[in-house]
Write an enzyme that holds these catalytic residues in place. Sequence first.
Site, PDB file in Angstrom:
ATOM      1  N   GLN A  54      -1.802  -0.023   2.363  1.00 12.92           N
ATOM      2  CA  GLN A  54      -0.528  -0.328   3.136  1.00 12.92           C
ATOM      3  C   GLN A  54      -0.624   0.929   4.408  1.00 12.92           C
ATOM      4  O   GLN A  54      -0.010   0.684   5.485  1.00 12.92           O
ATOM      5  CB  GLN A  54       0.758   0.265   2.463  1.00 12.92           C
ATOM      6  CG  GLN A  54       0.969  -0.976   1.589  1.00 12.92           C
ATOM      7  CD  GLN A  54       2.118  -0.693   0.199  1.00 12.92           C
ATOM      8  OE1 GLN A  54       1.972   0.814  -0.061  1.00 12.92           O
ATOM      9  NE2 GLN A  54       2.943  -1.627  -0.104  1.00 12.92           N
ATOM     10  N   ILE A  62       2.822  -9.364  -5.964  1.00 12.22           N
ATOM     11  CA  ILE A  62       2.912 -10.362  -6.733  1.00 12.22           C
ATOM     12  C   ILE A  62       1.709 -10.670  -7.351  1.00 12.22           C
ATOM     13  O   ILE A  62       1.625 -11.297  -8.479  1.00 12.22           O
ATOM     14  CB  ILE A  62       3.630 -11.509  -5.644  1.00 12.22           C
ATOM     15  CG1 ILE A  62       5.132 -11.126  -5.780  1.00 12.22           C
ATOM     16  CG2 ILE A  62       3.539 -12.874  -6.626  1.00 12.22           C
ATOM     17  CD1 ILE A  62       5.981 -11.003  -6.713  1.00 12.22           C
ATOM     18  N   CYS A  80       8.213  -0.573   0.193  1.00  7.24           N
ATOM     19  CA  CYS A  80       9.314  -0.712  -0.688  1.00  7.24           C
ATOM     20  C   CYS A  80       9.669   0.829  -1.158  1.00  7.24           C
ATOM     21  O   CYS A  80      11.061   0.808  -1.387  1.00  7.24           O
ATOM     22  CB  CYS A  80       9.156  -1.570  -1.806  1.00  7.24           C
ATOM     23  SG  CYS A  80       7.955  -1.104  -2.983  1.00  7.24           S
ATOM     24  N   ASN A  81       9.106   1.684  -1.204  1.00  6.73           N
ATOM     25  CA  ASN A  81       9.384   2.919  -1.593  1.00  6.73           C
ATOM     26  C   ASN A  81       9.427   4.211  -0.665  1.00  6.73           C
ATOM     27  O   ASN A  81       9.786   5.150  -1.097  1.00  6.73           O
ATOM     28  CB  ASN A  81       8.207   3.569  -2.859  1.00  6.73           C
ATOM     29  CG  ASN A  81       8.760   2.812  -3.988  1.00  6.73           C
ATOM     30  OD1 ASN A  81       9.663   2.431  -4.324  1.00  6.73           O
ATOM     31  ND2 ASN A  81       7.481   2.608  -4.817  1.00  6.73           N
ATOM     32  N   ARG A  82       8.971   3.856   0.481  1.00  6.47           N
ATOM     33  CA  ARG A  82       9.102   4.859   1.559  1.00  6.47           C
ATOM     34  C   ARG A  82       9.079   4.587   2.775  1.00  6.47           C
ATOM     35  O   ARG A  82       8.666   3.304   3.326  1.00  6.47           O
ATOM     36  CB  ARG A  82       8.020   5.759   1.299  1.00  6.47           C
ATOM     37  CG  ARG A  82       6.466   5.256   1.674  1.00  6.47           C
ATOM     38  CD  ARG A  82       5.395   6.517   1.613  1.00  6.47           C
ATOM     39  NE  ARG A  82       5.077   6.633   0.211  1.00  6.47           N
ATOM     40  CZ  ARG A  82       5.324   7.782  -0.307  1.00  6.47           C
ATOM     41  NH1 ARG A  82       5.732   8.802   0.155  1.00  6.47           N
ATOM     42  NH2 ARG A  82       5.189   7.961  -1.697  1.00  6.47           N
ATOM     43  N   GLY A 137       2.509 -11.489  -2.148  1.00  8.84           N
ATOM     44  CA  GLY A 137       1.858 -10.290  -1.632  1.00  8.84           C
ATOM     45  C   GLY A 137       0.973  -9.753  -2.591  1.00  8.84           C
ATOM     46  O   GLY A 137       0.740 -10.407  -3.717  1.00  8.84           O
ATOM     47  N   GLU A 138       0.355  -8.559  -2.295  1.00  5.40           N
ATOM     48  CA  GLU A 138      -0.496  -7.908  -3.361  1.00  5.40           C
ATOM     49  C   GLU A 138       0.112  -7.548  -4.560  1.00  5.40           C
ATOM     50  O   GLU A 138      -0.249  -7.663  -5.782  1.00  5.40           O
ATOM     51  CB  GLU A 138      -1.066  -6.573  -2.523  1.00  5.40           C
ATOM     52  CG  GLU A 138      -2.082  -5.886  -3.479  1.00  5.40           C
ATOM     53  CD  GLU A 138      -2.716  -4.635  -2.666  1.00  5.40           C
ATOM     54  OE1 GLU A 138      -3.730  -4.287  -3.295  1.00  5.40           O
ATOM     55  OE2 GLU A 138      -2.183  -4.414  -1.653  1.00  5.40           O
ATOM     56  N   GLY A 153       7.363 -14.615  -3.439  1.00  2.00           N
ATOM     57  CA  GLY A 153       6.424 -13.656  -2.828  1.00  2.00           C
ATOM     58  C   GLY A 153       4.899 -14.192  -2.793  1.00  2.00           C
ATOM     59  O   GLY A 153       4.608 -14.561  -3.996  1.00  2.00           O
ATOM     60  N   PRO A 193      -3.253   2.038  -6.266  1.00  2.00           N
ATOM     61  CA  PRO A 193      -4.297   1.742  -5.193  1.00  2.00           C
ATOM     62  C   PRO A 193      -3.524   1.065  -4.041  1.00  2.00           C
ATOM     63  O   PRO A 193      -4.255   1.158  -3.085  1.00  2.00           O
ATOM     64  CB  PRO A 193      -5.253   0.882  -5.965  1.00  2.00           C
ATOM     65  CG  PRO A 193      -4.434   0.014  -6.928  1.00  2.00           C
ATOM     66  CD  PRO A 193      -3.569   1.152  -7.598  1.00  2.00           C
TER      67      PRO A 193
END
Length: 421
Positions: free
Chosen positions: A118, A192, A50-52, A189-190, A187, A113
Amino acid sequence: MALITLGLNHKTAPIDIRERLTFGPDIIVAALRSLTEQPEIDEAVILSTCNRTELYCTHNRSSREQICNWLGEFHGLEPETISPFLYHHQDQECVRHLLKVASGLDSMVLGEPQILGQVKQAFQTANDASTSGKFLGRLFQHTFSVAKQVRTDTAIGHSPVSVAFAAVSLARQIFSDLSQLTALLIGAGETIELAARHLHQHGVGRIIVANRTLEKAHQLAGHFDGYAIGLTEIHNHLAEADIVISSTASPLPVVGKGTVESALKKRKHQPIFMVDIAVPRDIESEVSELNDVYLYTVDDLQEVIQENMRSRQEAAEQAMEIVDLHVEEFMGWLRSLDAVGMIQDYRRQAEQMRDEVLERALKQIQSGKSPEESLRFLAHTLTNKLLHTPSTQIRQAGFTGQSELLEAANTLFQINDKTTQ
């Protein structure tokens, strides 16, 4: 063989640019194969969060412009549109950047972390797609080891700071008491899961988990005494939610302005606090125009995050010392590959000389010369052959005053050390 990284992140590009350049799980394998089909690009790993979005490649003569053009074309964007937001690193700086990213030193939340997982997933995907080979394989395995050392040897991850934590912290600032509130988490995922854990620890009244796969929603909700629904049921439950935190991999918004308007009417305009962590966004940006809605994106969390990361700065300095040490270690391995070929060629040349002289010595024995005389011939001739070229070059270096070459020869052959023993 050279290394290059081309990418953009939360520091260089706004969310509306980042979300147009993401690689979802449905397209990333095709993207990897397309990228490695480009001229001069041999290996590739794509990291997309989401950031890169970052492309890690090995290449022969590939350029920043070529990879930028590919990135734009793949996403249907003109290179000029995205180029101002991109950064690129070559060789040693590429290695340093990846080590910093995997160690959480380049994240919006310093030391978070999740990024290591990812990075591991990105490498695994490339490995499964056969776009990662000897060089990137070694680089990423080295990266995982360094990131683990940073996590173990420093306090970089000791403070409970993450995007999810920042979202919950902001909710607590707005509501103060969460015990009577309902949180809708979109969602499974990690991120959430972390949000659910933080909400549960701070005593939120009720948790609803919405996910495309209902089974995953049930698994996550079960850990926190929550309730699970499918994404298609959100419009039926949104009015119950005081807090909404969303982070899916959907390429399109899952919560529209109309859905939120309907929920506000049912709530008689009691406010809803919404955090959209996803890129591309899960909640239509127009929702922010509605009264009684407080909508935040990952970029809006920056101020909250800054307040919670000061304690990690000292640990980050220690971590950078570890990173710098291991950057040099990897570059040493990379440089050594150039020497491997030279050593192999030099050995083949010496072995060829040996075989030629040995054959001549054996013929002398067969023609009647004594073994002792033939051995002396072999030793003398082989020594002369092995030393001829180096001796000629050293003599020429002395004649022309090439002191650096003479010093290198002394280091290579350990001449002074040998003569003093």
